[in-house]
Write a protein that holds these residues in place. Structure first.
Motif, PDB file in Angstrom:
ATOM      1  N   ALA A   3       0.819  -1.219   0.000  1.00 46.56           N
ATOM      2  CA  ALA A   3       0.000   0.000   0.000  1.00 46.56           C
ATOM      3  C   ALA A   3       0.847   1.260   0.000  1.00 46.56           C
ATOM      4  O   ALA A   3       0.530   2.225  -0.705  1.00 46.56           O
ATOM      5  CB  ALA A   3      -0.944  -0.015   1.205  1.00 46.56           C
ATOM      6  N   ARG A   4       1.941   1.279   0.770  1.00 45.93           N
ATOM      7  CA  ARG A   4       2.789   2.485   0.801  1.00 45.93           C
ATOM      8  C   ARG A   4       3.416   2.742  -0.553  1.00 45.93           C
ATOM      9  O   ARG A   4       3.511   3.891  -1.000  1.00 45.93           O
ATOM     10  CB  ARG A   4       3.867   2.353   1.868  1.00 45.93           C
ATOM     11  N   ALA A   5       3.837   1.702  -1.248  1.00 48.04           N
ATOM     12  CA  ALA A   5       4.433   1.859  -2.583  1.00 48.04           C
ATOM     13  C   ALA A   5       3.392   2.338  -3.586  1.00 48.04           C
ATOM     14  O   ALA A   5       3.691   3.175  -4.447  1.00 48.04           O
ATOM     15  CB  ALA A   5       5.056   0.545  -3.034  1.00 48.04           C
ATOM     16  N   ILE A   6       2.174   1.838  -3.485  1.00 45.82           N
ATOM     17  CA  ILE A   6       1.095   2.256  -4.385  1.00 45.82           C
ATOM     18  C   ILE A   6       0.787   3.740  -4.188  1.00 45.82           C
ATOM     19  O   ILE A   6       0.666   4.499  -5.153  1.00 45.82           O
ATOM     20  CB  ILE A   6      -0.164   1.394  -4.165  1.00 45.82           C
ATOM     21  N   ILE A   7       0.677   4.162  -2.940  1.00 48.35           N
ATOM     22  CA  ILE A   7       0.399   5.572  -2.655  1.00 48.35           C
ATOM     23  C   ILE A   7       1.533   6.442  -3.178  1.00 48.35           C
ATOM     24  O   ILE A   7       1.298   7.471  -3.815  1.00 48.35           O
ATOM     25  CB  ILE A   7       0.181   5.777  -1.140  1.00 48.35           C
ATOM     26  N   GLY A   8       2.776   6.036  -2.937  1.00 48.09           N
ATOM     27  CA  GLY A   8       3.924   6.806  -3.421  1.00 48.09           C
ATOM     28  C   GLY A   8       3.959   6.902  -4.927  1.00 48.09           C
ATOM     29  O   GLY A   8       4.219   7.967  -5.501  1.00 48.09           O
ATOM     30  N   TRP A   9       3.689   5.800  -5.593  1.00 49.49           N
ATOM     31  CA  TRP A   9       3.652   5.742  -7.064  1.00 49.49           C
ATOM     32  C   TRP A   9       2.629   6.739  -7.605  1.00 49.49           C
ATOM     33  O   TRP A   9       2.917   7.543  -8.475  1.00 49.49           O
ATOM     34  CB  TRP A   9       3.299   4.316  -7.474  1.00 49.49           C
ATOM     35  N   ASN A  10       1.407   6.645  -7.061  1.00 49.91           N
ATOM     36  CA  ASN A  10       0.330   7.514  -7.532  1.00 49.91           C
ATOM     37  C   ASN A  10       0.571   8.977  -7.189  1.00 49.91           C
ATOM     38  O   ASN A  10       0.276   9.863  -7.999  1.00 49.91           O
ATOM     39  CB  ASN A  10      -1.015   7.053  -6.971  1.00 49.91           C
ATOM     40  N   LEU A  11       1.113   9.239  -6.009  1.00 51.67           N
ATOM     41  CA  LEU A  11       1.396  10.615  -5.625  1.00 51.67           C
ATOM     42  C   LEU A  11       2.385  11.243  -6.605  1.00 51.67           C
ATOM     43  O   LEU A  11       2.157  12.340  -7.113  1.00 51.67           O
ATOM     44  CB  LEU A  11       1.947  10.669  -4.202  1.00 51.67           C
ATOM     45  N   ARG A  41       8.664   7.666  -1.889  1.00 56.62           N
ATOM     46  CA  ARG A  41       9.575   6.509  -1.848  1.00 56.62           C
ATOM     47  C   ARG A  41       8.957   5.308  -1.142  1.00 56.62           C
ATOM     48  O   ARG A  41       9.544   4.228  -1.106  1.00 56.62           O
ATOM     49  CB  ARG A  41      10.886   6.899  -1.159  1.00 56.62           C
ATOM     50  N   GLY A  42       7.780   5.502  -0.541  1.00 56.64           N
ATOM     51  CA  GLY A  42       7.094   4.399   0.143  1.00 56.64           C
ATOM     52  C   GLY A  42       7.650   4.100   1.511  1.00 56.64           C
ATOM     53  O   GLY A  42       7.452   3.004   2.029  1.00 56.64           O
ATOM     54  N   SER A  43       8.318   5.064   2.129  1.00 57.32           N
ATOM     55  CA  SER A  43       8.913   4.815   3.443  1.00 57.32           C
ATOM     56  C   SER A  43       8.134   5.454   4.592  1.00 57.32           C
ATOM     57  O   SER A  43       8.612   5.454   5.718  1.00 57.32           O
ATOM     58  CB  SER A  43      10.370   5.284   3.460  1.00 57.32           C
ATOM     59  N   GLU A  44       6.946   5.993   4.319  1.00 53.05           N
ATOM     60  CA  GLU A  44       6.110   6.600   5.359  1.00 53.05           C
ATOM     61  C   GLU A  44       4.754   5.914   5.412  1.00 53.05           C
ATOM     62  O   GLU A  44       4.190   5.563   4.384  1.00 53.05           O
ATOM     63  CB  GLU A  44       5.869   8.084   5.072  1.00 53.05           C
TER      64      GLU A  44
END
Length: 87
Positions: A3-11, A41-44
């Motif tokens: 989920a964090r990577a998906i959000i980062g990608w879309n952001l 970067r998907g780290s948050e």
């Protein structure tokens, strides 16, 4: 993709598509610029309130930040470096 990577990608995809720097997005959303970078970067772990603020700043529904990208989608490209020309 988690989920964090998906959000980062879309952001990043939405931000770059609108020609916004991380700094401008952060300012519009009322969050720290470094935080935007960590989210991309998907780290948050992002709160719903922060997702809502970023979606508002991008003028998109929150769901756009949660949509899973196509399996073979290319990663979002970065913005061109440097300042934008004066208007």
């Amino acid at each position: 993709m988690d989920a964090r990577a998906i959000i980062g990608w879309n952001l990043r995809r939405l931000r770059v598509a609108q020609g916004l720097s991380q700094e401008r997005l952060a300012l519009a959303a009322g969050i720290d610029r470094a935080y935007v970078g960590r989210v991309e970067r998907g780290s948050e772990n992002v709160t719903i309130a922060t997702l809502e603020a970023m979606a508002w700043a991008l003028a998109v529904p929150v769901g756009h930040l949660l949509a899973e990208p196509e399996p073979h989608a290319m990663p979002p490209a970065p913005l061109k470096a440097g300042r934008k020309p004066a208007r």
